[in-house]
Design a protein around this motif. Structure first.
Motif, PDB file in Angstrom:
ATOM      1  N   GLN A  58      14.487  64.574 102.895  1.00 20.20           N
ATOM      2  CA  GLN A  58      13.601  64.212 103.999  1.00 20.20           C
ATOM      3  C   GLN A  58      12.275  63.718 103.347  1.00 20.20           C
ATOM      4  O   GLN A  58      11.414  63.370 104.219  1.00 20.20           O
ATOM      5  CB  GLN A  58      13.474  65.575 104.552  1.00 20.20           C
ATOM      6  CG  GLN A  58      14.540  66.064 105.286  1.00 20.20           C
ATOM      7  CD  GLN A  58      14.564  67.435 106.116  1.00 20.20           C
ATOM      8  OE1 GLN A  58      13.534  68.020 106.003  1.00 20.20           O
ATOM      9  NE2 GLN A  58      15.565  68.000 106.682  1.00 20.20           N
ATOM     10  N   LEU A  59      12.096  63.995 102.120  1.00 22.40           N
ATOM     11  CA  LEU A  59      10.823  63.524 101.635  1.00 22.40           C
ATOM     12  C   LEU A  59      10.960  61.804 101.068  1.00 22.40           C
ATOM     13  O   LEU A  59      11.463  61.573 100.295  1.00 22.40           O
ATOM     14  CB  LEU A  59      10.613  64.343 100.571  1.00 22.40           C
ATOM     15  CG  LEU A  59      10.144  65.868 100.623  1.00 22.40           C
ATOM     16  CD1 LEU A  59      10.071  66.381  99.324  1.00 22.40           C
ATOM     17  CD2 LEU A  59       9.105  66.100 101.477  1.00 22.40           C
ATOM     18  N   ASN A  60      10.120  60.968 101.870  1.00 22.64           N
ATOM     19  CA  ASN A  60      10.039  59.762 101.664  1.00 22.64           C
ATOM     20  C   ASN A  60       8.670  59.032 101.810  1.00 22.64           C
ATOM     21  O   ASN A  60       8.021  58.985 102.907  1.00 22.64           O
ATOM     22  CB  ASN A  60      10.847  58.999 102.795  1.00 22.64           C
ATOM     23  CG  ASN A  60      11.073  57.506 102.076  1.00 22.64           C
ATOM     24  OD1 ASN A  60      10.322  57.034 101.409  1.00 22.64           O
ATOM     25  ND2 ASN A  60      11.977  56.676 103.057  1.00 22.64           N
ATOM     26  N   PRO A  61       8.019  59.468 100.606  1.00 26.53           N
ATOM     27  CA  PRO A  61       6.662  58.896 100.641  1.00 26.53           C
ATOM     28  C   PRO A  61       6.195  57.407 101.055  1.00 26.53           C
ATOM     29  O   PRO A  61       5.089  57.368 101.540  1.00 26.53           O
ATOM     30  CB  PRO A  61       6.210  59.024  99.059  1.00 26.53           C
ATOM     31  CG  PRO A  61       7.367  58.881  98.387  1.00 26.53           C
ATOM     32  CD  PRO A  61       8.458  59.489  99.234  1.00 26.53           C
ATOM     33  N   ASN A  62       7.291  56.586 101.296  1.00 23.97           N
ATOM     34  CA  ASN A  62       6.855  55.360 101.734  1.00 23.97           C
ATOM     35  C   ASN A  62       6.780  55.242 102.949  1.00 23.97           C
ATOM     36  O   ASN A  62       6.211  54.133 103.761  1.00 23.97           O
ATOM     37  CB  ASN A  62       8.041  54.314 101.431  1.00 23.97           C
ATOM     38  CG  ASN A  62       8.040  54.131  99.829  1.00 23.97           C
ATOM     39  OD1 ASN A  62       7.370  54.284  99.111  1.00 23.97           O
ATOM     40  ND2 ASN A  62       9.607  54.039  99.404  1.00 23.97           N
ATOM     41  N   ASN A  63       7.037  56.190 103.869  1.00 25.34           N
ATOM     42  CA  ASN A  63       7.012  56.433 105.328  1.00 25.34           C
ATOM     43  C   ASN A  63       5.546  57.076 105.843  1.00 25.34           C
ATOM     44  O   ASN A  63       5.492  57.167 107.025  1.00 25.34           O
ATOM     45  CB  ASN A  63       8.347  57.181 106.008  1.00 25.34           C
ATOM     46  CG  ASN A  63       9.302  56.347 106.049  1.00 25.34           C
ATOM     47  OD1 ASN A  63       9.363  55.137 105.707  1.00 25.34           O
ATOM     48  ND2 ASN A  63      10.559  56.805 106.166  1.00 25.34           N
ATOM     49  N   LEU A  64       4.717  57.656 104.804  1.00 27.31           N
ATOM     50  CA  LEU A  64       3.830  58.236 105.184  1.00 27.31           C
ATOM     51  C   LEU A  64       2.511  57.416 104.748  1.00 27.31           C
ATOM     52  O   LEU A  64       2.417  56.780 103.832  1.00 27.31           O
ATOM     53  CB  LEU A  64       3.522  59.418 104.404  1.00 27.31           C
ATOM     54  CG  LEU A  64       4.802  60.611 104.531  1.00 27.31           C
ATOM     55  CD1 LEU A  64       4.509  61.789 103.582  1.00 27.31           C
ATOM     56  CD2 LEU A  64       4.838  61.076 106.032  1.00 27.31           C
ATOM     57  N   VAL A  65       1.518  57.467 105.772  1.00 26.99           N
ATOM     58  CA  VAL A  65       0.265  56.750 105.603  1.00 26.99           C
ATOM     59  C   VAL A  65      -0.880  57.766 105.675  1.00 26.99           C
ATOM     60  O   VAL A  65      -0.937  58.443 106.608  1.00 26.99           O
ATOM     61  CB  VAL A  65      -0.013  55.389 106.473  1.00 26.99           C
ATOM     62  CG1 VAL A  65      -1.242  55.012 106.261  1.00 26.99           C
ATOM     63  CG2 VAL A  65       1.155  54.578 106.428  1.00 26.99           C
ATOM     64  N   GLN A  66      -1.923  57.615 104.784  1.00 27.80           N
ATOM     65  CA  GLN A  66      -2.972  58.714 104.891  1.00 27.80           C
ATOM     66  C   GLN A  66      -4.225  57.761 105.164  1.00 27.80           C
ATOM     67  O   GLN A  66      -4.291  56.743 104.422  1.00 27.80           O
ATOM     68  CB  GLN A  66      -3.107  59.555 103.474  1.00 27.80           C
ATOM     69  CG  GLN A  66      -4.317  60.422 103.713  1.00 27.80           C
ATOM     70  CD  GLN A  66      -4.382  61.417 102.428  1.00 27.80           C
ATOM     71  OE1 GLN A  66      -3.486  61.164 101.656  1.00 27.80           O
ATOM     72  NE2 GLN A  66      -5.309  61.970 102.388  1.00 27.80           N
ATOM     73  N   PHE A  67      -4.893  58.105 106.159  1.00 28.10           N
ATOM     74  CA  PHE A  67      -6.250  57.606 106.688  1.00 28.10           C
ATOM     75  C   PHE A  67      -7.405  58.142 105.965  1.00 28.10           C
ATOM     76  O   PHE A  67      -7.219  59.407 105.957  1.00 28.10           O
ATOM     77  CB  PHE A  67      -6.382  57.189 108.113  1.00 28.10           C
ATOM     78  CG  PHE A  67      -5.026  56.192 108.464  1.00 28.10           C
ATOM     79  CD1 PHE A  67      -5.136  54.954 108.528  1.00 28.10           C
ATOM     80  CD2 PHE A  67      -3.967  56.696 109.144  1.00 28.10           C
ATOM     81  CE1 PHE A  67      -4.335  54.202 108.862  1.00 28.10           C
ATOM     82  CE2 PHE A  67      -3.123  55.810 109.851  1.00 28.10           C
ATOM     83  CZ  PHE A  67      -3.110  54.490 109.557  1.00 28.10           C
ATOM     84  N   SER A  68      -8.372  57.395 105.945  1.00 29.48           N
ATOM     85  CA  SER A  68      -9.741  58.140 105.500  1.00 29.48           C
ATOM     86  C   SER A  68     -10.857  57.605 106.219  1.00 29.48           C
ATOM     87  O   SER A  68     -10.637  56.825 107.093  1.00 29.48           O
ATOM     88  CB  SER A  68      -9.749  57.850 104.029  1.00 29.48           C
ATOM     89  OG  SER A  68     -10.190  56.868 103.604  1.00 29.48           O
ATOM     90  N   GLU A  69     -12.134  57.798 105.835  1.00 28.71           N
ATOM     91  CA  GLU A  69     -13.398  57.552 106.612  1.00 28.71           C
ATOM     92  C   GLU A  69     -13.501  55.917 106.390  1.00 28.71           C
ATOM     93  O   GLU A  69     -13.911  55.236 107.162  1.00 28.71           O
ATOM     94  CB  GLU A  69     -14.650  58.146 106.013  1.00 28.71           C
ATOM     95  CG  GLU A  69     -14.773  59.341 106.478  1.00 28.71           C
ATOM     96  CD  GLU A  69     -16.047  60.020 106.061  1.00 28.71           C
ATOM     97  OE1 GLU A  69     -16.940  59.465 106.315  1.00 28.71           O
ATOM     98  OE2 GLU A  69     -16.178  61.231 105.266  1.00 28.71           O
ATOM     99  N   LYS A  70     -13.172  55.207 105.096  1.00 27.90           N
ATOM    100  CA  LYS A  70     -13.005  53.766 105.105  1.00 27.90           C
ATOM    101  C   LYS A  70     -12.302  53.166 105.868  1.00 27.90           C
ATOM    102  O   LYS A  70     -12.617  51.990 106.149  1.00 27.90           O
ATOM    103  CB  LYS A  70     -12.901  53.534 103.539  1.00 27.90           C
ATOM    104  CG  LYS A  70     -11.405  53.503 102.967  1.00 27.90           C
ATOM    105  CD  LYS A  70     -11.543  53.293 101.447  1.00 27.90           C
ATOM    106  CE  LYS A  70     -10.069  53.287 101.127  1.00 27.90           C
ATOM    107  NZ  LYS A  70      -9.875  52.958  99.802  1.00 27.90           N
ATOM    108  N   ASP A  71     -11.237  53.733 106.417  1.00 26.63           N
ATOM    109  CA  ASP A  71     -10.181  52.985 107.368  1.00 26.63           C
ATOM    110  C   ASP A  71     -10.744  53.289 108.786  1.00 26.63           C
ATOM    111  O   ASP A  71     -10.220  52.525 109.881  1.00 26.63           O
ATOM    112  CB  ASP A  71      -8.986  53.715 107.429  1.00 26.63           C
ATOM    113  CG  ASP A  71      -8.292  53.568 105.979  1.00 26.63           C
ATOM    114  OD1 ASP A  71      -8.172  52.519 105.530  1.00 26.63           O
ATOM    115  OD2 ASP A  71      -7.641  54.492 105.322  1.00 26.63           O
ATOM    116  N   GLY A  72     -11.853  53.988 109.101  1.00 29.15           N
ATOM    117  CA  GLY A  72     -12.262  54.070 110.468  1.00 29.15           C
ATOM    118  C   GLY A  72     -12.086  55.483 111.013  1.00 29.15           C
ATOM    119  O   GLY A  72     -12.688  55.845 112.087  1.00 29.15           O
TER     120      GLY A  72
END
Length: 81
Positions: free
Chosen positions: A26-40
């Protein structure tokens, strides 16, 4: 009695191996996206994340409401007037 114990240990080992492989599948890091302040995304803590019927992601934060359309974020700020 020894044959029963050996079969018992083999069964336990098999169960551990199978459940371990299922949990790693179930762990697939390619499907996860992490957003931060620089992304808006505002740096304030986010509340419950919801998706509407059009596919927009709505994120309530202490800095206002944020709508994500899959490409960029749009912030809606509180206007006391």
């Amino acid at each position: 009695m020894y044959a029963f114990t050996a079969k018992y240990y083999k069964l336990i080992f098999l169960i551990i191996v199978i459940t371990n492989e299922i949990s790693f599948a179930q762990l697939n890091p390619n499907n996860l996206v992490q957003f931060s302040e620089k992304d808006g995304l505002p740096g304030a803590p986010a509340g419950q994340i919801l998706q509407d019927h059009l596919g927009y992601i709505w994120i309530p934060t202490m800095g206002g409401l944020v709508k994500y359309n899959g490409y960029d974020f749009k912030r809606f700020l509180l206007n006391p007037n």
